[in-house]
Design an enzyme around this catalytic site. Structure first.
Site, PDB file in Angstrom:
ATOM      1  N   GLU A 223       8.035  -3.301  11.678  1.00  0.00           N
ATOM      2  CA  GLU A 223       8.296  -4.149  10.502  1.00  0.00           C
ATOM      3  C   GLU A 223       9.746  -4.104  10.022  1.00  0.00           C
ATOM      4  O   GLU A 223      10.038  -3.487   8.983  1.00  0.00           O
ATOM      5  CB  GLU A 223       7.392  -3.748   9.337  1.00  0.00           C
ATOM      6  CG  GLU A 223       5.926  -3.990   9.576  1.00  0.00           C
ATOM      7  CD  GLU A 223       5.104  -3.841   8.307  1.00  0.00           C
ATOM      8  OE1 GLU A 223       5.661  -3.512   7.244  1.00  0.00           O
ATOM      9  OE2 GLU A 223       3.886  -4.067   8.379  1.00  0.00           O
ATOM     10  N   GLU A 419      -1.574  -3.565  13.263  1.00  0.00           N
ATOM     11  CA  GLU A 419      -2.088  -3.069  11.985  1.00  0.00           C
ATOM     12  C   GLU A 419      -2.921  -4.158  11.337  1.00  0.00           C
ATOM     13  O   GLU A 419      -2.514  -5.329  11.334  1.00  0.00           O
ATOM     14  CB  GLU A 419      -0.959  -2.703  11.002  1.00  0.00           C
ATOM     15  CG  GLU A 419      -0.232  -1.431  11.327  1.00  0.00           C
ATOM     16  CD  GLU A 419       0.878  -1.105  10.324  1.00  0.00           C
ATOM     17  OE1 GLU A 419       0.786  -1.522   9.152  1.00  0.00           O
ATOM     18  OE2 GLU A 419       1.830  -0.428  10.735  1.00  0.00           O
TER      19      GLU A 419
HETATM   20  C1  PNW Z   1       2.717  -1.635   6.505  1.00  0.00           C
HETATM   21  N1  PNW Z   1       3.823  -6.011   1.828  1.00  0.00           N
HETATM   22  O1  PNW Z   1       3.556  -1.797   5.416  1.00  0.00           O
HETATM   23  C2  PNW Z   1       3.247  -0.389   7.183  1.00  0.00           C
HETATM   24  O2  PNW Z   1       3.537  -0.575   8.539  1.00  0.00           O
HETATM   25  C3  PNW Z   1       2.423   0.843   6.957  1.00  0.00           C
HETATM   26  O3  PNW Z   1       3.228   1.971   7.094  1.00  0.00           O
HETATM   27  C4  PNW Z   1       1.758   0.766   5.597  1.00  0.00           C
HETATM   28  O4  PNW Z   1       1.124   1.937   5.227  1.00  0.00           O
HETATM   29  C5  PNW Z   1       0.777  -0.387   5.659  1.00  0.00           C
HETATM   30  O5  PNW Z   1       1.405  -1.597   6.050  1.00  0.00           O
HETATM   31  C6  PNW Z   1       0.034  -0.620   4.351  1.00  0.00           C
HETATM   32  O6  PNW Z   1       0.936  -0.900   3.335  1.00  0.00           O
HETATM   33  C7  PNW Z   1       3.553  -2.870   4.574  1.00  0.00           C
HETATM   34  O7  PNW Z   1       4.264  -5.773   0.665  1.00  0.00           O
HETATM   35  C8  PNW Z   1       3.987  -2.635   3.281  1.00  0.00           C
HETATM   36  O8  PNW Z   1       3.497  -7.169   2.144  1.00  0.00           O
HETATM   37  C9  PNW Z   1       4.083  -3.679   2.380  1.00  0.00           C
HETATM   38  C10 PNW Z   1       3.739  -4.952   2.782  1.00  0.00           C
HETATM   39  C11 PNW Z   1       3.299  -5.186   4.082  1.00  0.00           C
HETATM   40  C12 PNW Z   1       3.214  -4.136   4.967  1.00  0.00           C
END
Ligand code: PNW
Length: 513
Positions: A223, A419
């Site tokens: 990401e 994921e």
């Molecule tokens: C992902 N958003 O993060 C990450 O790859 C993980 O480490 C994390 O724990 C998981 O998703 C859950 O949050 C994100 O704000 C964090 O859209 C924020 C966002 C999307 C993905």
């Protein structure tokens, strides 16, 4: 667009950023009216003759060789931050500052997976997964960010991977999941410098030359927007992620461009260091544009909008096509990153697959404006899971896969969902169980949408549920639980939730149950 003021950046979220970078709602100069394009839309569903899996649609049966997996990341589960020669990452520094992470939580202990990996892997085997996505911590392998390799750090991953393989679980390793060495932040400001890209490639060489006999599935970076745009650009008080704020949008895009370079150089380094043929992927949190209806005009609108979401135009476009989306570059104008000659060639490496992290999406419909589409705001009471940004859009799973395949014209590129999952307000009941029917509801709908993509012929090869167990959820600390295994952080006891048992049944029956 000129320099970004702190006011503009204040309280920013993903959706705001989209608008803020000028790509969400401002009219573009797209020459072709959506309606005219509809007639020529390719449609994988109707173009291809029915496959065996299409005939099984109603049972939600998956192909025989489908990869069922779970995902985690190093900083979120390992703990043991000062053991085995590891030095601090930017997340150690950040979470140690009072007020940064909810409840003052840090990853110092997390799930103590560094010490408990054996019993964790045994539990994965009970779940029935054959594939596990985890990440390797750069500060364990090269604690100073560059230079000397810490063999003790490498040894931890040797032990982990050997244990996985003993249980018949194939490792899929991500090289960077946000825990960059603090030493490089101190030295040159991490992703603000192009040096980060070459240091990342050296780190990739160090890892793959030592672990490449055990691991053949590599993912470079997780990401890119999350640790560039969502960090350097967000002037939120208190800050929500490590890194020094930059003062212009151009500088934000430069951090992102440097991460893309790291991905490209990383791909080259992995292939050069791997002792046998291996698979290399990027993990992308694409912006999924979901047509409000599946009318031809709304589908075409969603396809057009897919180009303008900066998650796509500024990340997977250069990676998969060798060019930033022209629509997006035009919008950015002077805020676009400086691109040196040869950069795009480095960024555009051949990939064996693309990893998509899918949680949610945006609804799009055709509109009578210059660009021919509009992003739709969600009603205030639109259903979400137990974290504000996860609006429940199961169709985003299908459309994310379809857009990469069809809209980007990469129909032969294998796709993995690296994921998918959600936070839920889990509680241990008086029987000692966690009955997370809400998480099951969410996962079941998303998996059905994944099944739809496969049944229409899109090349989805596997699915990694986020996450195997509750863990350190970045700025939310331990307050948000994403696991299908409950972690009692006081005792480190693992309790498989109802969703664990449900997922085990899906895996066992090879279908959505
Ligand atoms: C992902 N958003 O993060 C990450 O790859 C993980 O480490 C994390 O724990 C998981 O998703 C859950 O949050 C994100 O704000 C964090 O859209 C924020 C966002 C999307 C993905």
């Amino acid at each position: 667009m000129g320099a970004v003021t702190s006011g503009e950046m204040f309280k920013i979220n993903r959706r705001d950023l989209l608008t803020w970078v000028g790509l969400g709602s401002v009219a573009s100069s797209l020459p072709i009216a959506i309606a005219k394009r509809v007639a020529s839309q390719p449609n994988a569903a109707s173009d291809s003759s029915p496959t065996a899996s299409q005939k099984l649609t109603t049972t939600y049966q998956f192909p025989e060789n489908f990869f069922w997996g779970v995902a985690t990341s190093a900083y979120q589960i390992e703990g043991a931050v000062s053991e085995g020669g590891r030095k601090p990452s930017v997340w150690d520094t950040f979470s140690a500052i009072p007020g940064r992470v909810e409840n003052g939580d840090t990853g110092a202990v997390a799930c103590d997976h560094y010490h408990r990996y054996k019993t964790d892997v045994e539990l994965m085997a009970k779940l029935g997964i054959k594939h596990y996505r985890f990440s390797i911590a750069w500060p364990r392998i090269i604690p100073d960010g560059r230079g000397k390799v810490n063999e003790e750090g490498v040894d931890f991953y040797k032990r982990l991977v050997d244990c996985l393989r003993e249980h018949g679980i194939t490792p899929h390793a991500t090289l960077f999941h946000w825990d960059s060495p603090q030493a490089l932040e101190d030295l040159y400001g991490s992703w603000r410098s192009r040096e980060m890209a070459s240091d990342f490639a050296d780190y990739a060489t160090a890892v793959v030359s030592r672990l490449g006999d055990r691991i053949t599935n590599w993912m470079t970076i997780n990401e890119i927007p999350s640790f560039t745009h969502m960090a350097y650009a967000v002037d939120k008080q208190p800050p929500k992620a490590p890194s020094t704020r930059v003062s212009s949008l151009k500088e934000v895009w430069q951090t992102c461009h440097n991460a893309l370079l790291a991905h490209g150089l990383g791909c080259q380094a992995i292939r050069a260091a791997s002792p046998s043929s291996c698979s290399v992927a990027l993990v992308a949190d694409i912006g999924v544009t979901v047509p409000l209806t599946e009318s031809a005009v709304d589908v075409a609108a969603a396809q057009q909008a897919f180009h303008t979401s900066w998650f796509n135009g500024g990340i997977i476009f250069p990676v998969l096509t060798g060019a930033y989306s022209p629509v997006m570059l035009e919008k950015l104008g002077a805020d676009a990153p400086a691109i040196q000659s040869g950069d795009l060639k480095i960024i555009h490496q051949p990939l064996d697959s693309l990893g998509i992290n899918n949680y949610t999406g945006n609804y799009i419909r055709a509109a009578d404006n210059k660009q021919g589409f509009e992003f739709l705001d969600l009603p205030k009471a639109y259903p979400r899971m137990y974290i504000p940004w996860i609006h429940i859009l199961p169709e985003s799973m299908y459309w994310g896969i379809r857009h990469v395949s069809e809209t980007l014209g990469r129909k032969n590129l294998p796709i993995f969902i690296t994921e998918n999952g959600c936070a839920a307000q889990d509680e241990v009941n008086d029987k000692g169980e966690v009955i997370d029917t809400d998480r099951i509801m969410y996962l079941r709908q998303y998996l059905k949408a994944a099944h739809r993509a496969i049944s229409e012929g899109y090349p989805l090869k596997g699915y990694f549920l986020w996450s195997f167990m509750d863990n350190f959820e970045w700025e939310s600390g331990y307050s948000r639980r994403f696991g299908i295994t409950y972690v009692d952080y006081k005792t480190q006891r693992r309790i498989p939730k109802a969703s664990f048992k449900w997922y085990a049944e899906c895996i066992q029956q090879n279908r959505v149950v």
